[in-house]
Design a protein around this motif. Structure first.
Motif, PDB file in Angstrom:
ATOM      1  N   LEU A  64     -15.446  41.985   7.758  1.00 52.03           N
ATOM      2  CA  LEU A  64     -14.040  42.228   8.080  1.00 52.03           C
ATOM      3  C   LEU A  64     -13.746  41.877   9.532  1.00 52.03           C
ATOM      4  O   LEU A  64     -12.704  41.333   9.848  1.00 52.03           O
ATOM      5  CB  LEU A  64     -13.672  43.689   7.807  1.00 52.03           C
ATOM      6  CG  LEU A  64     -12.201  44.038   8.023  1.00 52.03           C
ATOM      7  CD1 LEU A  64     -11.334  43.326   6.995  1.00 52.03           C
ATOM      8  CD2 LEU A  64     -11.999  45.529   7.947  1.00 52.03           C
ATOM      9  N   GLY A  65     -14.694  42.156  10.402  1.00 52.95           N
ATOM     10  CA  GLY A  65     -14.530  41.840  11.813  1.00 52.95           C
ATOM     11  C   GLY A  65     -14.450  40.353  12.108  1.00 52.95           C
ATOM     12  O   GLY A  65     -13.987  39.941  13.167  1.00 52.95           O
ATOM     13  N   GLU A  66     -14.878  39.530  11.185  1.00 44.28           N
ATOM     14  CA  GLU A  66     -14.775  38.082  11.324  1.00 44.28           C
ATOM     15  C   GLU A  66     -13.627  37.509  10.486  1.00 44.28           C
ATOM     16  O   GLU A  66     -12.991  36.543  10.867  1.00 44.28           O
ATOM     17  CB  GLU A  66     -16.091  37.413  10.919  1.00 44.28           C
ATOM     18  CG  GLU A  66     -17.250  37.775  11.815  1.00 44.28           C
ATOM     19  CD  GLU A  66     -17.023  37.346  13.248  1.00 44.28           C
ATOM     20  OE1 GLU A  66     -16.490  36.251  13.476  1.00 44.28           O
ATOM     21  OE2 GLU A  66     -17.379  38.115  14.148  1.00 44.28           O
ATOM     22  N   THR A  67     -13.376  38.105   9.325  1.00 51.46           N
ATOM     23  CA  THR A  67     -12.346  37.587   8.421  1.00 51.46           C
ATOM     24  C   THR A  67     -10.945  37.781   8.975  1.00 51.46           C
ATOM     25  O   THR A  67     -10.136  36.856   8.968  1.00 51.46           O
ATOM     26  CB  THR A  67     -12.466  38.273   7.043  1.00 51.46           C
ATOM     27  OG1 THR A  67     -13.778  38.036   6.541  1.00 51.46           O
ATOM     28  CG2 THR A  67     -11.447  37.729   6.074  1.00 51.46           C
ATOM     29  N   VAL A  68     -10.644  38.976   9.459  1.00 49.23           N
ATOM     30  CA  VAL A  68      -9.302  39.261   9.973  1.00 49.23           C
ATOM     31  C   VAL A  68      -8.964  38.367  11.173  1.00 49.23           C
ATOM     32  O   VAL A  68      -7.894  37.752  11.196  1.00 49.23           O
ATOM     33  CB  VAL A  68      -9.128  40.757  10.272  1.00 49.23           C
ATOM     34  CG1 VAL A  68      -7.834  41.018  11.015  1.00 49.23           C
ATOM     35  CG2 VAL A  68      -9.155  41.557   8.982  1.00 49.23           C
ATOM     36  N   PRO A  69      -9.841  38.228  12.179  1.00 55.08           N
ATOM     37  CA  PRO A  69      -9.511  37.310  13.275  1.00 55.08           C
ATOM     38  C   PRO A  69      -9.361  35.857  12.818  1.00 55.08           C
ATOM     39  O   PRO A  69      -8.553  35.110  13.372  1.00 55.08           O
ATOM     40  CB  PRO A  69     -10.684  37.447  14.247  1.00 55.08           C
ATOM     41  CG  PRO A  69     -11.228  38.792  13.985  1.00 55.08           C
ATOM     42  CD  PRO A  69     -11.032  39.018  12.520  1.00 55.08           C
ATOM     43  N   ALA A  70     -10.111  35.450  11.800  1.00 52.45           N
ATOM     44  CA  ALA A  70      -9.976  34.083  11.282  1.00 52.45           C
ATOM     45  C   ALA A  70      -8.570  33.863  10.725  1.00 52.45           C
ATOM     46  O   ALA A  70      -7.937  32.847  10.998  1.00 52.45           O
ATOM     47  CB  ALA A  70     -11.025  33.810  10.199  1.00 52.45           C
ATOM     48  N   PHE A  71      -8.055  34.817   9.969  1.00 54.01           N
ATOM     49  CA  PHE A  71      -6.722  34.659   9.406  1.00 54.01           C
ATOM     50  C   PHE A  71      -5.630  34.850  10.451  1.00 54.01           C
ATOM     51  O   PHE A  71      -4.566  34.248  10.361  1.00 54.01           O
ATOM     52  CB  PHE A  71      -6.517  35.575   8.203  1.00 54.01           C
ATOM     53  CG  PHE A  71      -7.216  35.045   6.988  1.00 54.01           C
ATOM     54  CD1 PHE A  71      -6.730  33.931   6.341  1.00 54.01           C
ATOM     55  CD2 PHE A  71      -8.380  35.614   6.531  1.00 54.01           C
ATOM     56  CE1 PHE A  71      -7.377  33.401   5.236  1.00 54.01           C
ATOM     57  CE2 PHE A  71      -9.037  35.096   5.429  1.00 54.01           C
ATOM     58  CZ  PHE A  71      -8.535  33.991   4.785  1.00 54.01           C
ATOM     59  N   ARG A  72      -5.892  35.661  11.466  1.00 52.95           N
ATOM     60  CA  ARG A  72      -4.939  35.751  12.572  1.00 52.95           C
ATOM     61  C   ARG A  72      -4.821  34.402  13.283  1.00 52.95           C
ATOM     62  O   ARG A  72      -3.736  34.009  13.703  1.00 52.95           O
ATOM     63  CB  ARG A  72      -5.377  36.827  13.556  1.00 52.95           C
ATOM     64  CG  ARG A  72      -5.111  38.211  13.068  1.00 52.95           C
ATOM     65  CD  ARG A  72      -5.478  39.245  14.087  1.00 52.95           C
ATOM     66  NE  ARG A  72      -5.272  40.578  13.536  1.00 52.95           N
ATOM     67  CZ  ARG A  72      -5.954  41.634  13.889  1.00 52.95           C
ATOM     68  NH1 ARG A  72      -6.895  41.541  14.814  1.00 52.95           N
ATOM     69  NH2 ARG A  72      -5.710  42.791  13.347  1.00 52.95           N
ATOM     70  N   THR A  73      -5.945  33.704  13.411  1.00 54.07           N
ATOM     71  CA  THR A  73      -5.931  32.373  14.014  1.00 54.07           C
ATOM     72  C   THR A  73      -5.124  31.410  13.158  1.00 54.07           C
ATOM     73  O   THR A  73      -4.337  30.621  13.669  1.00 54.07           O
ATOM     74  CB  THR A  73      -7.369  31.852  14.198  1.00 54.07           C
ATOM     75  OG1 THR A  73      -8.095  32.794  14.978  1.00 54.07           O
ATOM     76  CG2 THR A  73      -7.385  30.510  14.891  1.00 54.07           C
ATOM     77  N   TRP A  74      -5.303  31.470  11.823  1.00 54.50           N
ATOM     78  CA  TRP A  74      -4.513  30.621  10.925  1.00 54.50           C
ATOM     79  C   TRP A  74      -3.018  30.896  11.093  1.00 54.50           C
ATOM     80  O   TRP A  74      -2.201  29.984  11.069  1.00 54.50           O
ATOM     81  CB  TRP A  74      -4.885  30.880   9.459  1.00 54.50           C
ATOM     82  CG  TRP A  74      -6.047  30.097   8.953  1.00 54.50           C
ATOM     83  CD1 TRP A  74      -7.207  30.597   8.460  1.00 54.50           C
ATOM     84  CD2 TRP A  74      -6.180  28.668   8.870  1.00 54.50           C
ATOM     85  NE1 TRP A  74      -8.047  29.585   8.085  1.00 54.50           N
ATOM     86  CE2 TRP A  74      -7.436  28.394   8.319  1.00 54.50           C
ATOM     87  CE3 TRP A  74      -5.349  27.597   9.218  1.00 54.50           C
ATOM     88  CZ2 TRP A  74      -7.890  27.096   8.098  1.00 54.50           C
ATOM     89  CZ3 TRP A  74      -5.801  26.308   9.006  1.00 54.50           C
ATOM     90  CH2 TRP A  74      -7.058  26.072   8.450  1.00 54.50           C
ATOM     91  N   MET A  75      -2.659  32.176  11.236  1.00 52.24           N
ATOM     92  CA  MET A  75      -1.247  32.538  11.346  1.00 52.24           C
ATOM     93  C   MET A  75      -0.610  32.021  12.640  1.00 52.24           C
ATOM     94  O   MET A  75       0.599  31.858  12.704  1.00 52.24           O
ATOM     95  CB  MET A  75      -1.084  34.059  11.278  1.00 52.24           C
ATOM     96  CG  MET A  75      -1.427  34.674   9.939  1.00 52.24           C
ATOM     97  SD  MET A  75      -0.363  34.082   8.619  1.00 52.24           S
ATOM     98  CE  MET A  75      -1.510  33.195   7.598  1.00 52.24           C
ATOM     99  N   THR A  76      -1.409  31.745  13.650  1.00 46.75           N
ATOM    100  CA  THR A  76      -0.877  31.170  14.888  1.00 46.75           C
ATOM    101  C   THR A  76      -0.814  29.652  14.830  1.00 46.75           C
ATOM    102  O   THR A  76      -0.391  29.020  15.784  1.00 46.75           O
ATOM    103  CB  THR A  76      -1.719  31.581  16.116  1.00 46.75           C
ATOM    104  OG1 THR A  76      -3.041  31.064  15.980  1.00 46.75           O
ATOM    105  CG2 THR A  76      -1.733  33.085  16.273  1.00 46.75           C
ATOM    106  N   GLY A  77      -1.247  29.066  13.707  1.00 47.52           N
ATOM    107  CA  GLY A  77      -1.176  27.621  13.536  1.00 47.52           C
ATOM    108  C   GLY A  77      -2.411  26.867  14.004  1.00 47.52           C
ATOM    109  O   GLY A  77      -2.396  25.647  14.085  1.00 47.52           O
ATOM    110  N   ARG A  78      -3.486  27.586  14.298  1.00 50.36           N
ATOM    111  CA  ARG A  78      -4.726  26.930  14.714  1.00 50.36           C
ATOM    112  C   ARG A  78      -5.784  27.091  13.636  1.00 50.36           C
ATOM    113  O   ARG A  78      -5.742  28.005  12.828  1.00 50.36           O
ATOM    114  CB  ARG A  78      -5.237  27.548  16.012  1.00 50.36           C
ATOM    115  CG  ARG A  78      -4.310  27.347  17.187  1.00 50.36           C
ATOM    116  CD  ARG A  78      -4.872  28.014  18.398  1.00 50.36           C
ATOM    117  NE  ARG A  78      -5.558  29.232  17.951  1.00 50.36           N
ATOM    118  CZ  ARG A  78      -5.885  30.228  18.719  1.00 50.36           C
ATOM    119  NH1 ARG A  78      -5.637  30.194  19.981  1.00 50.36           N
ATOM    120  NH2 ARG A  78      -6.483  31.307  18.247  1.00 50.36           N
TER     121      ARG A  78
END
Length: 79
Positions: A9-23
């Motif tokens: 979870l500590g890796e998955t959530v930041p990965a999707f937060r990055t996607w949401m910023t367009g990166r």
């Protein structure tokens, strides 16, 4: 749940937060010396159903895996 809640979870959530910023979530330095997120099977940064689970559980990240499980169970039941 320890491994799922603290590592994955500590890796998955930041990965999707990055996607949401367009990166593209290419690399994570949040765990150990870092590793590529795109090639990590536990993060599943490119898996579309995880994007839906993230969107639904954005305010309560610990519910991410519950939502992902429910989506997969629904798909399984639908055939």
């Amino acid at each position: 749940m320890e491994d799922t809640g603290s590592v994955h979870l500590g890796e998955t959530v930041p990965a999707f937060r990055t996607w949401m910023t367009g990166r593209i979530p290419e690399w994570s330095d949040l765990l150990w010396g870092g590793f590529p997120l795109l090639g990590d099977c536990t993060t599943a940064a490119l898996y579309p159903l995880h994007l839906v689970a993230y969107a639904v559980s954005v305010r309560a990240p610990l519910r991410f895996f519950d939502v992902a499980f429910a989506l997969h169970l629904g798909l399984f039941a639908a055939g």
